[in-house]
Design an enzyme around this catalytic site. Structure first.
Site, PDB file in Angstrom:
ATOM      1  N   SER A 167      40.325  41.183  48.475  1.00  0.00           N
ATOM      2  CA  SER A 167      39.704  41.812  46.963  1.00  0.00           C
ATOM      3  C   SER A 167      40.015  42.964  46.615  1.00  0.00           C
ATOM      4  CB  SER A 167      38.276  41.415  47.006  1.00  0.00           C
ATOM      5  OG  SER A 167      37.930  41.239  45.597  1.00  0.00           O
ATOM      6  N   ASP A 243      38.320  29.907  44.696  1.00  0.00           N
ATOM      7  CA  ASP A 243      37.840  30.960  44.571  1.00  0.00           C
ATOM      8  C   ASP A 243      37.518  31.349  43.110  1.00  0.00           C
ATOM      9  OD1 ASP A 243      37.657  34.090  43.938  1.00  0.00           O
ATOM     10  OD2 ASP A 243      39.271  34.414  45.446  1.00  0.00           O
ATOM     11  N   HIS A 276      36.272  32.973  48.039  1.00  0.00           N
ATOM     12  CA  HIS A 276      36.236  34.480  47.977  1.00  0.00           C
ATOM     13  C   HIS A 276      35.467  35.117  49.204  1.00  0.00           C
ATOM     14  CE1 HIS A 276      38.031  37.794  45.789  1.00  0.00           C
ATOM     15  NE2 HIS A 276      36.881  38.555  46.265  1.00  0.00           N
TER      16      HIS A 276
END
Length: 302
Positions: A167, A243, A276
Site C-alpha cells: 500500500s 481491494d 487489501h
C-alpha cells in the site's frame, strides 16, 4: 515416548546490537533464525525509530542479502513481522528482512486525526513543509540512514539489496528503488499506491508534506518516475481484484499503462478475490521473497 534433548543455539551475528546504533528490545527464535525488535536514535527523523529484523540461519555461515519491507498506512514495524509469515521462506532462501516503522513518533512529533497524515503515515517522503519538516524525513531514513546502520551492524552483502512494500509502503518501495537503482537490485509491491499525485491519499499527504507545487511531487510518484527512469530488473506487483481501494486510491491501471509505454520488464498479477489485507500479503509473500532472492543471489554471485 521419544524425547529429543537437543538444544538449538541462537543465531550468531557479527557485532553487538545492544550497543549503539541499535538497542535490542526483544528476540525470538523462528524457523532456525532470530526475529529481533530493535530501536535506535535516528539522525534523519530526530527521533527514536523501531525496526524489526529477521536474521536467517544462513547468517551464521557468512554474509546474506537483505530485503527491506515498507508497511502501509497506520502500521508499525510489527504488522508485517507478525502477520505476513515471511520468516519461513526467508530462512529457506537465506534472506535477512528489515522492517522499519512507517513514521517518526513521539509526543513532540506532529500528528493528525486523519489516518492518511501524521504518525503512522510518513509516505516515505522528505517533508519540506511546517510542521512536518523537522521529523518527517522518511525517504532519507529508509534510503540512506537505515541501510548504512544495518550494513555496519550485520553481515549483509553490501551494495545491493531488495525493497518491497504494501500500500503506502508499496509506493515507498517503488519510488526509492527507481531513484536509487545503484543501491536496490530488486523491487516488488503489494497493492501499491502507484499514482499518489492523482489520488486522495497521496494528494492530501503530498500537499501537507511537500507543499502546493506539484512539480515537487514528481520525485515521489511511482508512475511518473517509471515513465522518466524505469528500473534495471523486473518489477513484481500483486494487486487484489476485491481491494476496496483499487479504483479510488491505488489505480493500478495507471502503472500498467506506464509499464507498457516504457517497455519495462514487469509482472503485474491481478489476483482474483483478494482484498487489501495481510491475508493477501501472507498468501503471496513467498513469491515475492523468491523474486528478490533470485535477483540478489545472482547479483552477489550466489
Amino acid at each position: 515416548m521419544d524425547v529429543d534433548q537437543r538444544q538449538s543455539q541462537p543465531v550468531a551475528i557479527a557485532g553487538d546490537v545492544r550497543r549503539r546504533p541499535f538497542q535490542e528490545l526483544s528476540r525470538a527464535s523462528s524457523f532456525g533464525g532470530q526475529q529481533l525488535t530493535l530501536i535506535h536514535d535516528s539522525a534523519a527523523t530526530g527521533t527514536p525509530m523501531r525496526v524489526s529484523v529477521y536474521l536467517p540461519p544462513a547468517i551464521e555461515r557468512g554474509t546474506v542479502p537483505v530485503v527491506y519491507f515498507l508497511s502501509g498506512l497506520s502500521c508499525t514495524e510489527e504488522n508485517f513481522t507478525v502477520k505476513a509469515g515471511a520468516q519461513r521462506m526467508a530462512s529457506e532462501l537465506g534472506l535477512m528482512i528489515v522492517t522499519p516503522d512507517t513514521s517518526p513518533r513521539g509526543d513532540r512529533v506532529p500528528n493528525s486525526d486523519d489516518d492518511a497524515l501524521g504518525q503512522g503515515a510518513g509516505f516515505y517522503v522528505d517533508s519540506t513543509e511546517a510542521p512536518w519538516s523537522d521529523h518527517f524525513q522518511m525517504f532519507s531514513y529508509v534510503a540512506d540512514e537505515l541501510p548504512r546502520l544495518i550494513e555496519c551492524t550485520f553481515p549483509v552483502i553490501r551494495g545491493k539489496c531488495g525493497i518491497l512494500g504494501h500500500s503506502m509502503g508499496g509506493h515507498g518501495a517503488l519510488t526509492i528503488a527507481m531513484r536509487h537503482p545503484e543501491r536496490y537490485g530488486s523491487v516488488s509491491a503489494f497493492s501499491p499506491i502507484v499514482a499518489p499525485s492523482a489520488v486522495p491519499w497521496g494528494r492530501k499527504a503530498f500537499a501537507a508534506y511537500l507543499g502546493p507545487d506539484e512539480a515537487a511531487w514528481r520525485e515521489y510518484d511511482a508512475t511518473l518516475l517509471l515513465r522518466d527512469r524505469g528500473f534495471p530488473t523486473q518489477i513484481l506487483i500483486d494487486q487484489g481484484t476485491d481491494d476496496p481501494f483499487l479504483q479510488t486510491q491505488l489505480q493500478t491501471e495507471r502503472f500498467i499503462d506506464a509499464l507498457k509505454a516504457r517497455g519495462q520488464s514487469a509482472k503485474v498479477r491481478m489476483q482474483a478475490g483478494y482484498d487489501h489485507s495481510y491475508f493477501f500479503v501472507a498468501t503471496f509473500i513467498d513469491d515475492h521473497l523468491r523474486h528478490h532472492a533470485h535477483i540478489l543471489h545472482q547479483g552477489s554471485g550466489g
